[in-house]
Design a protein around this motif. Structure first.
Motif, PDB file in Angstrom:
ATOM      1  N   TYR A   1       0.850  -1.200   0.023  1.00 44.48           N
ATOM      2  CA  TYR A   1      -0.117   0.140  -0.006  1.00 44.48           C
ATOM      3  C   TYR A   1       0.788   1.320  -0.065  1.00 44.48           C
ATOM      4  N   SER A   2       1.965   0.961   0.753  1.00 50.18           N
ATOM      5  CA  SER A   2       2.921   2.410   0.681  1.00 50.18           C
ATOM      6  C   SER A   2       3.462   2.693  -0.571  1.00 50.18           C
ATOM      7  N   ASP A   3       3.574   1.569  -1.612  1.00 50.90           N
ATOM      8  CA  ASP A   3       4.056   2.174  -3.042  1.00 50.90           C
ATOM      9  C   ASP A   3       2.973   3.170  -3.819  1.00 50.90           C
ATOM     10  N   ASN A   4       1.876   3.532  -3.385  1.00 49.17           N
ATOM     11  CA  ASN A   4       1.089   4.537  -3.829  1.00 49.17           C
ATOM     12  C   ASN A   4       1.639   5.926  -3.431  1.00 49.17           C
ATOM     13  N   PHE A   5       2.596   6.063  -2.330  1.00 48.97           N
ATOM     14  CA  PHE A   5       2.979   7.327  -1.792  1.00 48.97           C
ATOM     15  C   PHE A   5       4.475   7.299  -2.131  1.00 48.97           C
ATOM     16  N   ARG A   6       5.011   6.796  -2.848  1.00 51.64           N
ATOM     17  CA  ARG A   6       6.543   6.730  -3.261  1.00 51.64           C
ATOM     18  C   ARG A   6       6.848   8.034  -3.884  1.00 51.64           C
TER      19      ARG A   6
ATOM     20  N   SER B   1       1.945  10.094 -12.503  1.00 54.05           N
ATOM     21  CA  SER B   1       1.596  11.333 -11.290  1.00 54.05           C
ATOM     22  C   SER B   1       0.524  11.218 -10.357  1.00 54.05           C
ATOM     23  N   TRP B   2       0.370  11.526  -9.284  1.00 52.76           N
ATOM     24  CA  TRP B   2      -0.843  11.316  -8.492  1.00 52.76           C
ATOM     25  C   TRP B   2      -1.903  12.122  -8.837  1.00 52.76           C
ATOM     26  N   THR B   3      -2.898  11.404  -8.960  1.00 55.76           N
ATOM     27  CA  THR B   3      -4.251  11.853  -9.486  1.00 55.76           C
ATOM     28  C   THR B   3      -5.329  12.230  -8.616  1.00 55.76           C
ATOM     29  N   HIS B   4      -5.273  11.931  -7.373  1.00 52.08           N
ATOM     30  CA  HIS B   4      -6.443  12.419  -6.314  1.00 52.08           C
ATOM     31  C   HIS B   4      -5.865  12.749  -5.190  1.00 52.08           C
TER      32      HIS B   4
END
Length: 101
Positions: free
Chosen positions: A87-92, A98-101
């Motif tokens: 789950y932490s890979d979403n915030f690397r 790019s982060w979409t939301h």
């Protein structure tokens, strides 16, 4: 009367690999299924289509088939590469997208 020996793949409804470690021996259908016209049920006159035998290894299934005189075909499983995703890979910080939301 030919039997298939295979290891089932994981279903699309599960994320784990439960029930994929055992080998299955099941008979190939001798006759096709037909739809009953009044109620719409699907039926078959082939009773062997209801038999599914589970084994811990392929060798046990092959031994059972040869001991009982059943012709068989073995289907080897296709192994997939599994990548560990956390789950932490979403915030690397080095994400490729790019982060979409």
């Amino acid at each position: 009367m030919v039997a298939r020996i295979y290891r089932p793949a994981k279903t699309a409804m599960q994320s784990g690999t439960a029930k994929t470690d055992r080998w299955v021996l099941e008979y190939e259908p001798e006759s096709s299924r037909r739809v009953e016209p009044l109620m719409g049920y699907t039926s078959s006159s082939d009773m062997r289509s209801q038999i599914r035998l589970f084994f811990d290894s392929c060798e046990e299934a092959v031994e059972y088939a040869t001991r009982n005189g059943v012709a068989y075909r073995v289907f080897e499983p296709q192994e997939t590469k599994r990548r560990k995703i956390a789950y932490s890979d979403n915030f690397r910080f080095d994400r490729t997208q790019s982060w979409t939301h």
